[in-house]
Design an enzyme around this catalytic site. Structure first.
Site, PDB file in Angstrom:
ATOM      1  CE  LYS A  40      25.121   4.436  32.268  1.00 37.14           C
ATOM      2  NZ  LYS A  40      26.538   4.600  32.611  1.00 37.14           N
ATOM      3  N   GLY A 117      31.716   3.964  36.661  1.00 35.47           N
ATOM      4  CA  GLY A 117      33.074   4.129  36.152  1.00 35.47           C
ATOM      5  C   GLY A 117      33.318   5.532  35.640  1.00 35.47           C
ATOM      6  CB  SER A 191      37.513   8.189  26.187  1.00 41.88           C
ATOM      7  OG  SER A 191      36.124   8.009  26.437  1.00 41.88           O
ATOM      8  CB  SER A 217      35.527   5.630  23.797  1.00 42.77           C
ATOM      9  OG  SER A 217      35.464   4.276  24.143  1.00 42.77           O
ATOM     10  CG  ASP A 338      28.720   0.890  27.370  1.00 42.03           C
ATOM     11  OD1 ASP A 338      29.468   0.058  27.916  1.00 42.03           O
ATOM     12  OD2 ASP A 338      28.603   2.063  27.774  1.00 42.03           O
ATOM     13  CE  LYS A 365      32.870  -1.229  28.850  1.00 43.63           C
ATOM     14  NZ  LYS A 365      32.706   0.258  28.821  1.00 43.63           N
ATOM     15  NE  ARG A 369      28.837  -5.123  29.774  1.00 45.09           N
ATOM     16  CZ  ARG A 369      28.668  -3.802  29.853  1.00 45.09           C
ATOM     17  NH1 ARG A 369      28.891  -3.047  28.808  1.00 45.09           N
ATOM     18  NH2 ARG A 369      28.273  -3.258  30.986  1.00 45.09           N
ATOM     19  NE  ARG A 418      25.740  -0.241  28.876  1.00 38.97           N
ATOM     20  CZ  ARG A 418      24.869   0.761  28.845  1.00 38.97           C
ATOM     21  NH1 ARG A 418      23.660   0.566  28.366  1.00 38.97           N
ATOM     22  NH2 ARG A 418      25.204   1.977  29.286  1.00 38.97           N
TER      23      ARG A 418
END
Length: 459
Positions: A40, A117, A191, A217, A338, A365, A369, A418
């Protein structure tokens, strides 16, 4: 309504008053072969670039995006580019999309980006090129995340008019166009806004120079630059990504590209092979994962190697098997946050204490998370220590049969895709069945996750 799947006996319990899906996970093993979902991250970038191809481009401004599976985030981006003027046709096989650019052929009053996001930070600078105001909004957790806070000052500096929402959250209203110039951007938390500026700035009249503080990132920025090159855009940058120079008045060119498989989505499947396949057996095979991908989450292979998983690769095929013992490891996930849920699921079955760094990237997130992982894995008997700043320590299991001792069988994804995937894979090695509430969260990135897990499942 309750439906029983043929193999894994996932129970779907639709609670109509709240649209909540609860799934029951029956302990078992994984074996077989499956294709990874499509990325994605690449898809959203490619859709934005295809939108920005002018109508006058040859041939006729159409780009062809192949192997683009849809999830909620990608669907939101697809809707956004159509609202901003792109035309979309579907190929015969339904995973090929033909996009005719035509940015601002129509200018919507509102742009809805779902809970994404990336789309929030990507399409806000693009919308800021519009001479008429466009409000960026969404739903669910995205309205509680401070995604707008870091965007307001840089956009104003580049010439946009910005009406910001409460507490740095969406909705955010922007208009422009952006005129170019020099601007400083905070890269310490994400980023994604830098990606948005990199994609919007080629349309500005003058050159844009981005000075980035504490870039993070970096692989995601490399992905953005790769997509820009594919669509004919020139950007120069410092080797450490602290400075970018984007010439103005550039023109996006239509192109043909295939969307890579998603290392992020595949990470839990790969970990599943390491922890839940037959002991020293055939393992599982995951297709369509580019070994030279710029995706940050390709680093899951490094973590699996450090843990001692059985690994083999051939082209874009990866085989992962379960060894007699997995060992604890250290891993810095600052540039691939992630991966944390999949890494925790892996660490839960490693002897000793695994140390993961980069938890500062997890606060905003879909859930908080780090705290969510500690709460939900505690229900599976896994101790996670968050007392050291920017660090997570996971104590692996010590039961004689190598299974997790369930303390509370009622898990909750906290609407985090996730978390849902990681807890499901870990629960395959639990000592009794568990349920996962808000299992529908996987639709954000991997809508077919439950079907794919069921395909690999064996009792």
């Amino acid at each position: 309504m309750m439906q029983h799947c043929n193999k894994m006996l996932h129970h779907y319990i639709q609670q109509s008053h709240s649209n909540v899906t609860i799934k029951e996970i029956i302990p078992g093993k994984l074996q077989g072969r499956i294709a990874s979902p499509t990325s994605k991250s690449y898809a959203q970038r490619a859709l934005a670039a295809a939108l920005l191809v002018p109508e006058s481009a040859h041939p006729a401004g159409w780009s062809e995006l192949r192997r683009m599976g849809l999830c909620n985030d990608t669907s939101a981006a697809l809707d956004a580019i159509q609202r901003l003027g792109a035309s979309v046709r579907y190929g015969d096989n339904r995973d090929t999309y033909y996009i005719e650019g035509g940015f601002l052929r129509q200018a919507p009053a509102e742009l809805h980006i779902g809970e994404s996001g990336l789309s929030a930070r990507l399409f806000t600078p693009i919308a800021a090129q519009s001479p008429t105001p466009i409000t960026i909004t969404g739903h669910g957790s995205i309205l509680r995340r401070p995604v707008a806070a870091s965007m307001v000052a840089p956009l104003r500096r580049l010439g946009a008019t910005v009406t910001d929402g409460a507490n740095g959250c969406l909705p955010l209203t922007v208009s422009g166009p952006l005129r170019g110039g020099t601007v400083e951007v905070d890269g310490s938390l994400s980023s994604q806004f830098i990606t948005g500026l990199l994609m919007a700035s080629p349309l500005s009249e003058a050159e844009t120079r981005l000075l980035v503080r504490q870039p993070r990132s970096l692989p995601y920025l490399a992905m953005t630059l790769e997509v820009l090159r594919t669509f004919g855009i020139e950007v120069t940058h410092a080797p450490d990504y602290t400075e970018f120079v984007i010439p103005g008045r550039q023109q996006y060119r239509p192109t043909v590209c295939s969307i890579e498989g998603d290392w992020s989505g595949a990470s839990c499947l790969l970990v599943g092979g390491a922890i839940a396949s037959e002991l020293r057996g055939a393992g599982i095979i995951v297709e369509n994962l580019n070994p030279r991908s710029l995706q940050a989450d390709r680093a899951i292979i490094t973590a699996l190697e450090r843990a001692g998983a059985i690994l083999a690769s051939s082209g874009h095929l990866w085989t992962v098997g379960r060894p007699a013992t997995l060992r604890s490891f250290e891993f810095d996930a600052t540039d691939c946050p992630d991966l944390f849920p999949a890494l925790v699921a892996l660490a839960a079955f490693c002897s000793g204490t695994t140390v993961l760094r980069g938890t500062n990237r997890l606060t905003h997130k879909e859930s908080d998370r780090a705290a969510t992982l500690a709460t939900e894995f505690a229900k599976l008997g896994v101790e996670i220590d968050l007392s050291t700043p920017d660090t997570m320590a996971i104590r692996g299991i010590s039961t004689s049969d190598g299974s997790l001792t369930v303390r509370d069988p009622r898990l909750d994804s906290h609407n985090d895709h996730r978390i849902a995937m990681a807890t499901a894979v870990a629960a395959l090695r639990a000592d009794r069945p568990v349920t996962i509430t808000h299992a529908e969260a996987v639709e954000k990135s991997y809508p077919h996750f439950w079907d794919d897990l069921d395909t690999l499942y064996t009792a």
